[in-house]
Design an enzyme around this catalytic site. Structure first.
Site, mmCIF file in Angstrom:
data_model
loop_
_atom_site.group_PDB
_atom_site.id
_atom_site.type_symbol
_atom_site.label_atom_id
_atom_site.label_comp_id
_atom_site.label_asym_id
_atom_site.label_seq_id
_atom_site.Cartn_x
_atom_site.Cartn_y
_atom_site.Cartn_z
ATOM 1 N N CYS A 15 14.852 48.624 2.861
ATOM 2 C CA CYS A 15 13.669 48.011 1.755
ATOM 3 C C CYS A 15 14.555 48.214 0.688
ATOM 4 C CB CYS A 15 12.589 49.078 1.929
ATOM 5 S SG CYS A 15 11.515 48.626 0.554
ATOM 6 N N CYS A 29 12.263 50.993 -1.638
ATOM 7 C CA CYS A 29 12.067 52.190 -1.369
ATOM 8 C C CYS A 29 13.249 52.806 -0.157
ATOM 9 C CB CYS A 29 10.838 52.253 -0.853
ATOM 10 S SG CYS A 29 10.591 51.817 0.782
ATOM 11 N N ASP A 81 0.920 10.309 3.912
ATOM 12 C CA ASP A 81 1.674 11.365 4.714
ATOM 13 C C ASP A 81 0.500 12.412 5.267
ATOM 14 O OD1 ASP A 81 3.864 12.192 6.000
ATOM 15 O OD2 ASP A 81 4.842 13.252 4.448
ATOM 16 N N LYS A 108 10.669 3.610 3.196
ATOM 17 C CA LYS A 108 10.385 4.887 2.908
ATOM 18 C C LYS A 108 11.195 5.490 1.756
ATOM 19 C CE LYS A 108 9.946 7.503 6.395
ATOM 20 N NZ LYS A 108 8.817 8.238 7.171
ATOM 21 N N LYS A 161 2.068 4.760 1.630
ATOM 22 C CA LYS A 161 2.232 5.197 2.870
ATOM 23 C C LYS A 161 1.883 6.749 2.827
ATOM 24 C CE LYS A 161 5.169 5.096 7.091
ATOM 25 N NZ LYS A 161 4.713 6.597 7.452
ATOM 26 N N TYR A 171 -6.884 2.276 6.098
ATOM 27 C CA TYR A 171 -5.888 1.234 5.558
ATOM 28 C C TYR A 171 -6.052 -0.013 6.782
ATOM 29 C CZ TYR A 171 -3.182 4.208 8.687
ATOM 30 O OH TYR A 171 -2.764 5.278 9.522
ATOM 31 N N GLU A 208 0.869 -1.316 -0.131
ATOM 32 C CA GLU A 208 -0.109 -0.069 -0.150
ATOM 33 C C GLU A 208 0.813 1.116 0.116
ATOM 34 O OE1 GLU A 208 -2.378 0.004 3.591
ATOM 35 O OE2 GLU A 208 -3.044 -2.112 2.964
ATOM 36 N N CYS A 219 8.782 46.259 5.753
ATOM 37 C CA CYS A 219 9.112 47.750 5.375
ATOM 38 C C CYS A 219 7.884 48.431 5.769
ATOM 39 C CB CYS A 219 9.276 47.699 3.661
ATOM 40 S SG CYS A 219 8.928 49.558 3.158
ATOM 41 N N CYS A 255 5.442 52.741 -0.736
ATOM 42 C CA CYS A 255 6.578 51.659 -0.960
ATOM 43 C C CYS A 255 6.099 50.953 -2.386
ATOM 44 C CB CYS A 255 7.055 50.599 -0.085
ATOM 45 S SG CYS A 255 7.975 49.360 -0.490
HETATM 46 S S1 IVH Z 1 -0.825 0.446 8.878
HETATM 47 C C1 IVH Z 1 0.384 -1.119 12.962
HETATM 48 N N1 IVH Z 1 -0.800 1.539 6.369
HETATM 49 O O1 IVH Z 1 2.059 5.192 8.947
HETATM 50 C C2 IVH Z 1 0.637 0.193 12.250
HETATM 51 N N2 IVH Z 1 -0.094 2.875 8.031
HETATM 52 O O2 IVH Z 1 4.547 4.485 11.150
HETATM 53 C C3 IVH Z 1 -0.411 0.169 11.154
HETATM 54 N N3 IVH Z 1 0.493 5.155 7.678
HETATM 55 O O3 IVH Z 1 0.842 5.761 11.983
HETATM 56 C C4 IVH Z 1 -0.512 0.968 10.276
HETATM 57 N N4 IVH Z 1 -0.150 5.109 5.465
HETATM 58 O O4 IVH Z 1 -0.238 6.918 10.261
HETATM 59 C C5 IVH Z 1 -0.507 1.806 7.619
HETATM 60 N N5 IVH Z 1 -1.143 2.463 4.186
HETATM 61 C C6 IVH Z 1 -0.519 2.425 5.394
HETATM 62 C C7 IVH Z 1 -0.130 3.783 6.172
HETATM 63 C C8 IVH Z 1 0.158 3.728 7.402
HETATM 64 C C9 IVH Z 1 0.366 5.949 6.307
HETATM 65 C C10 IVH Z 1 1.014 5.625 8.924
HETATM 66 C C11 IVH Z 1 0.202 5.620 10.068
HETATM 67 C C12 IVH Z 1 1.086 4.989 11.056
HETATM 68 C C13 IVH Z 1 2.568 5.326 10.409
HETATM 69 C C14 IVH Z 1 3.356 4.224 10.789
#
Ligand code: IVH
Length: 683
Positions: free
Chosen positions: A401, A404, A112, A307, A110, A220, A108, A419, A425
């Site tokens: 500035c 001016c 942010d 990551k 991740k 998720y 999946e 300024c 200005c």
């Molecule tokens: S599963 C047991 N799936 O990443 C943890 N986490 O470092 C289960 N996050 O706090 C998390 N996308 O906020 C999972 N597809 C994803 C995710 C995800 C982002 C974040 C989540 C978690 C952090 C873990």
């Protein structure tokens, strides 16, 4: 009638899901609004059938969230992180060794943003809790309810009686940019990236502000004692049917090759997404294997997060500009040797302020590392000092500035230099004119920044009011403008006289008065004259107006140049009053109300709307000027005793309703005057 209400709720939930989760609407926004209005009307008429999870309750309320804490029934763990693909091989080997099986994985993205755990009971949203310390978090249900991709009630059946679903709340790039634009307009510091903005928004006290910020979600993970399937993937797909927003980019992978293919694909393609991702999560699919693998105190042993490396580029600072903004704020900007970074060529990067230059210890001609923060705005994150040219000077912040020559000032508590030559200005003047004509302000089309600059340089405009004296022949002779464009501009300028007062107030460019604040202030005071004559105490009674904004308004109206500017705009015919046709009746004209406690069928926001739409004034605190205190359940003791002391009339909701209905008895709630537009105009 109960059936009709339920039918409408189901229909609205269905269209909400098509729009916010599937991105495939079947009806227009207008048709959706009509259905919503129909439901609002019915719920107002038959409050006994209003459900706590009706789509009409998404609007948010200004009741303060005190963020009580709640324990997680299933702890919220984090994930083991890695930046190395070798570690994924080790992860796979360990799992094969411990389970004796080659497992199926689910890959999946991740996301942010900020994590959330949402409990559902009997198909209705029960409670939303932040991660907190992993064992307990803040209850942010009111805020989460405003997020359109999170269902309030589930569809399709087959869900457990009780379950917790977890996911990420995030701010899409478009909402993030809009939010930061608004903050900059209001003279407030921009959020550094969408993650901070999402986390900050989720913790706001006022959920109607949360609603405006357009958060989104992906779920998720799901927990319950009786889930329909014995594996993660199928449960997520079931959750999708129940109405949750589940990413379309989830993939079952049977081998390391497939996992690496997924990772490498998304490392490149992630820049095309409309939200931030910082990696890929690899999870064992089957629950029986998960149980076998177990957990550490911090993270599950059946999942790992790979990551993405933040893409960085090394390039040289060619020069540094100090830009003067509309509010006089000075922003240092580095001109860079063009370099390719995450799909675009980067030529400039903001250095924010003097503190940031000091922190990074930037010297002229330095080789610097540039990153895209939140994958959008290039940012200088470090200097390669080993490549520094001998004798190159430290970048000292300017003292005057650049436009001016005025000596710059630094305001206590603010990181930026300003300024102070507001009136003369040039970039401040041009910046104010550009702000004034903006789409969200007076919406004057056809005049770009360059044309405004040209008009200013040629002495044709010295402030926004001068726009209204421009003649066709002055415009048509300008480069790139002909007769037709000149015509359109003149028409657009003329049309802007119809722009409602709240946008005129925003267009004035008063420090800290962004679009939303301008709207709140305009609708609260109703006219410019009332705002100008309001005291500091009166100003802070309006929603979202604090000390800083009140001070800024007072300072603005103290300045003769500004007073003169406003009176010229008034003469020109701009709107300086809220149009009265917005009112449903004037039955509460001249009366002021404070609302306290809670009520069966109305949120305080809704009641406030009813006060205002019937011409009354809503006040947040009881003072000598309050005529009525509408008291609900658990009305605050302080408010009650203050009202008693000051002789303010204390009335019940029924008595209040009678005032607007002019009825002798209020049992017949059919007659209550609550416009179907009350709520939509308010939020
Ligand atoms: S599963 C047991 N799936 O990443 C943890 N986490 O470092 C289960 N996050 O706090 C998390 N996308 O906020 C999972 N597809 C994803 C995710 C995800 C982002 C974040 C989540 C978690 C952090 C873990």
């Amino acid at each position: 009638m109960k059936n009709k209400i339920e039918e409408l709720i189901n229909l609205l939930n269905y269209h909400n899901y098509r729009y916010y989760v599937l991105n495939a609407p079947e009806i227009s926004d207008y048709e959706y609004d009509l259905l919503l209005k129909e439901l609002e009307e019915l719920e107002n008429k038959y409050p006994e059938f209003k459900s706590a999870n009706s789509p009409t309750t998404r609007v948010g309320s200004d009741i303060s969230n005190s963020f009580e804490q709640y324990p997680h029934r299933y702890p919220m763990l984090s994930l083991a992180n890695t930046y190395s693909q070798d570690d994924i091989i080790d992860f796979d080997n360990r799992i094969i060794k411990e389970t004796g099986e080659e497992p199926e994985y689910v890959c999946e993205l991740k996301f942010d943003g900020t994590a959330i755990s949402i409990a559902y009971e009997n198909g209705g949203l029960l409670r939303a809790v932040t991660r907190g310390d992993g064992t307990r978090g803040d209850i942010v249900t009111n805020n989460v309810r405003t997020i359109r991709s999170i269902p309030l009630g589930l569809q399709d059946g087959g869900y457990p009686e009780y379950f917790e679903i977890r996911g990420e709340i995030y701010l899409p790039h478009s909402s993030f940019e809009k939010l930061n634009e608004e903050r900059e307009d209001a003279g407030e510091p921009a959020f550094a990236n969408p993650r901070n903005a999402a986390a900050g928004t989720l913790k706001l006290q006022n959920s109607s502000v949360v609603a405006q910020r357009k958060l989104d979600s992906f779920m998720y993970d799901i927990y319950s004692d009786n889930l329909p399937y014995d594996n993660h993937y199928d449960n997520l797909m079931a959750a999708k049917k129940w109405g949750f927003k589940i990413s379309d980019h989830i993939k079952k992978c049977g081998s390391l090759e497939e996992i690496f293919e997924y990772i490498n694909y998304w490392d490149k393609e992630r820049y095309k997404l409309s939200y931030d991702t910082d990696g890929v999560v690899i999870k064992v699919n089957r629950y029986s294997l998960r149980r076998q693998l177990g957990l550490t105190s911090k993270s599950p042993r059946w999942a790992v997060a790979y990551k993405f490396k933040a893409e960085q580029a090394l390039t040289k600072i060619d020069s540094i500009d100090f830009q003067v903004g509309r509010t006089g704020a000075i922003t240092p900007v580095a001109n860079l040797e063009p370099v390719h970074l995450a799909g675009t060529t980067v030529k400039r990067a903001s250095l924010h302020n003097a503190d940031q230059i000091a922190l990074l210890d930037i010297h002229y001609n330095d080789m610097v590392y540039v990153e895209k923060s939140g994958e959008i705005i290039p940012k200088i994150v470090g200097v390669n000092t080993s490549m520094r040219e001998a004798g190159s000077a430290y970048v000292k912040f300017i003292t005057h500035c650049p436009e001016c020559g005025t000596v710059l000032v630094k305001i206590d508590g603010e990181a930026r230099h300003y300024c102070p030559n507001v009136a003369h200005c040039p970039p401040q003047i041009v910046g104010r004119i550009i702000h004034f004509i903006g789409r969200r302000a007076m919406n004057i089309d056809g005049l770009g920044e360059e044309t405004v600059q040209l008009l200013f340089e040629n002495g044709l405009i010295a402030d926004p009011a001068d726009l209204y004296a421009l003649k066709h022949e002055q415009l048509s002779v300008l480069p790139r403008l002909g007769d037709k464009s000149a015509d359109n501009i003149i028409k657009s300028i003329e049309r802007s006289k119809e722009v409602p007062f709240q946008r005129v107030l925003f267009a004035l460019g008063i420090k800290f008065i962004g679009e939303t604040t301008a709207k709140n202030i305009a609708l609260y005071f109703k006219s410019m004259d009332k705002i100008m004559s309001a005291s500091h105490e009166e100003l802070i009674e309006a929603e979202e107006v604090g000390e800083k904004i009140a001070d800024s308004l007072i300072a603005f109206f103290k300045d003769d140049n500004n007073l003169n500017f406003i009176s010229r705009l008034k003469k020109i015919g701009l709107r300086f009053e809220v149009e009265e046709e917005n009112l449903l009746s004037d039955k509460l004209q001249g009366l002021s109300f404070v609302i306290s406690g809670s009520f069966d069928n109305y949120s305080r926001d809704e009641l406030k709307g009813i006060v205002e739409i019937n011409g009354g004034k809503y006040l947040s605190a009881v003072s000598a000027k309050t005529d009525y205190l509408i008291a609900g359940y658990k009305t605050g003791e302080t408010k009650l005793s203050k009202a008693k002391k000051l002789g303010t009339k204390i009335i019940s909701l029924e008595e209040f309703m009678r005032m607007i209905n002019n009825q002798s008895n209020c049992d017949d709630s059919d007659e209550i005057i609550v416009s179907s537009t009350t709520q939509s105009t308010l939020f």
